[in-house]
Design a protein around this motif. Structure first.
Motif, PDB file in Angstrom:
ATOM      1  N   GLU A 231       0.821  -1.204   0.000  1.00 28.61           N
ATOM      2  CA  GLU A 231       0.000   0.000   0.000  1.00 28.61           C
ATOM      3  C   GLU A 231       0.863   1.265   0.000  1.00 28.61           C
ATOM      4  O   GLU A 231       1.911   1.321   0.635  1.00 28.61           O
ATOM      5  N   THR A 232       0.419   2.255  -0.765  1.00 30.35           N
ATOM      6  CA  THR A 232       1.034   3.579  -0.964  1.00 30.35           C
ATOM      7  C   THR A 232       2.317   3.522  -1.798  1.00 30.35           C
ATOM      8  O   THR A 232       2.931   4.563  -2.044  1.00 30.35           O
ATOM      9  N   LEU A 233       2.725   2.353  -2.261  1.00 30.50           N
ATOM     10  CA  LEU A 233       3.946   2.265  -3.063  1.00 30.50           C
ATOM     11  C   LEU A 233       3.630   2.453  -4.549  1.00 30.50           C
ATOM     12  O   LEU A 233       2.569   2.064  -5.033  1.00 30.50           O
ATOM     13  N   ASP A 234       4.576   3.047  -5.259  1.00 29.66           N
ATOM     14  CA  ASP A 234       4.429   3.220  -6.702  1.00 29.66           C
ATOM     15  C   ASP A 234       4.815   1.933  -7.424  1.00 29.66           C
ATOM     16  O   ASP A 234       5.692   1.189  -6.973  1.00 29.66           O
ATOM     17  N   TYR A 235       4.152   1.685  -8.550  1.00 29.17           N
ATOM     18  CA  TYR A 235       4.520   0.530  -9.360  1.00 29.17           C
ATOM     19  C   TYR A 235       4.394   0.874 -10.838  1.00 29.17           C
ATOM     20  O   TYR A 235       3.641   1.771 -11.231  1.00 29.17           O
TER      21      TYR A 235
ATOM     22  N   THR B 230      -0.009   4.233  -8.221  1.00 28.30           N
ATOM     23  CA  THR B 230       0.212   4.097  -6.783  1.00 28.30           C
ATOM     24  C   THR B 230      -0.823   3.135  -6.221  1.00 28.30           C
ATOM     25  O   THR B 230      -2.030   3.316  -6.434  1.00 28.30           O
ATOM     26  N   GLU B 231      -0.348   2.104  -5.525  1.00 31.46           N
ATOM     27  CA  GLU B 231      -1.259   1.120  -4.950  1.00 31.46           C
ATOM     28  C   GLU B 231      -1.990   1.732  -3.758  1.00 31.46           C
ATOM     29  O   GLU B 231      -1.370   2.284  -2.848  1.00 31.46           O
ATOM     30  N   GLN B 232      -3.320   1.612  -3.749  1.00 28.19           N
ATOM     31  CA  GLN B 232      -4.133   2.246  -2.717  1.00 28.19           C
ATOM     32  C   GLN B 232      -4.669   1.260  -1.680  1.00 28.19           C
ATOM     33  O   GLN B 232      -4.916   1.628  -0.537  1.00 28.19           O
TER      34      GLN B 232
ATOM     35  N   ASP C 200      -5.000  -2.165   0.906  1.00 30.22           N
ATOM     36  CA  ASP C 200      -4.134  -2.804   1.896  1.00 30.22           C
ATOM     37  C   ASP C 200      -3.684  -4.185   1.442  1.00 30.22           C
ATOM     38  O   ASP C 200      -2.765  -4.769   2.020  1.00 30.22           O
TER      39      ASP C 200
ATOM     40  N   LYS D 222      10.686   0.695  -4.399  1.00 27.23           N
ATOM     41  CA  LYS D 222      10.812   1.278  -3.068  1.00 27.23           C
ATOM     42  C   LYS D 222      12.288   1.505  -2.797  1.00 27.23           C
ATOM     43  O   LYS D 222      13.043   0.569  -2.559  1.00 27.23           O
TER      44      LYS D 222
END
Length: 231
Positions: free
Chosen positions: A184-188, A199-201, A203, A218
């Motif tokens: 969560e919250t990480l860019d891909y 950006t993964e939203q 959980d 990351k």
């Protein structure tokens, strides 16, 4: 006391290629091919296969074996000038006759130490000299552990940079039941959408289809996930 060959067997595999079989007394096992230094099978105590091996795997060096756990070195992906995922997965590894000390675990009797050294042909495309050591161990409970060590053996003392990955193909019965947490919250980067950044939203990441291919970034590390249909 059981002898070592109960736990470690050196034999021939598909197309006469050298492989090592690791076994534990509860019935779990793993198979490792020296071509690519690659784990191609990992079974639990119920003899259930935990890794995916493609029906298209050819076992014809220098082609990489499609499936299992590929060793990606000195490059992961296509971020640099080398071939995709580097050349370690296409090379013939050797059993290491004199491995350095690894973290001691006296309960692990089923293990093999492999080593890969640079070749002069490789130096022409990647001008560095190295030793890559890999220990593959099967624990009494069936846990599979891979430990790698990479040593710079350049005679001129120059440093080098590299990327490395255990490219693992897990066998999944129902993709809709799979959850990937901690992103969560990480860019891909979505490789199916020309590496567009998102950006993964949520959980937990779930999959609604049998095809996904993305790389989560990351800091200096990246985590990639690819889902393919069986075949």
């Amino acid at each position: 006391m059981a002898s070592e060959n109960v736990y470690v067997e050196h034999c021939k595999g598909v197309n006469g290629l050298d492989k090592v079989i690791l076994r534990e007394i509860r019935g779990c096992s793993a198979e490792v091919y020296l071509d690519g230094g690659q784990v191609t099978s990992w079974k639990n105590e119920f003899r259930e296969q935990l890794l995916f091996l493609s029906s298209k795997a050819t076992f014809k060096p220098p082609n990489a074996i499609r499936g299992g756990i590929q060793i990606c070195f000195p490059q992961f992906g296509t971020i640099d000038s080398l071939e995709q995922h580097g050349f370690a997965r296409n090379r013939l590894w050797s059993v290491d006759p004199d491995p350095p000390p690894f973290p001691a675990n006296t309960s692990h009797r089923a293990f093999v130490d492999l080593i890969l050294r640079h070749s002069e042909e490789e130096v022409k495309i990647w001008p560095h000299r190295y030793e890559c050591r890999l220990r593959i161990a099967l624990g009494p409970g069936g846990d599979l552990m891979l430990t790698s060590r990479i040593r710079n053996t350049n005679t001129d003392g120059k440093s080098f940079t590299f990327t490395f990955a255990y490219h693992t193909y897990f066998s999944v019965t129902d993709i809709s039941e799979v959850r990937v947490e901690g992103l969560e919250t990480l860019d891909y980067l979505d490789n199916l959408k020309n590496r567009e950044r998102f950006t993964e939203q949520g959980d937990a990441l779930t999959f609604e289809s049998e095809e996904a291919d993305f790389c989560v970034e990351k800091g200096w590390t990246s985590r990639c996930c690819r889902v393919e249909p069986l075949g």
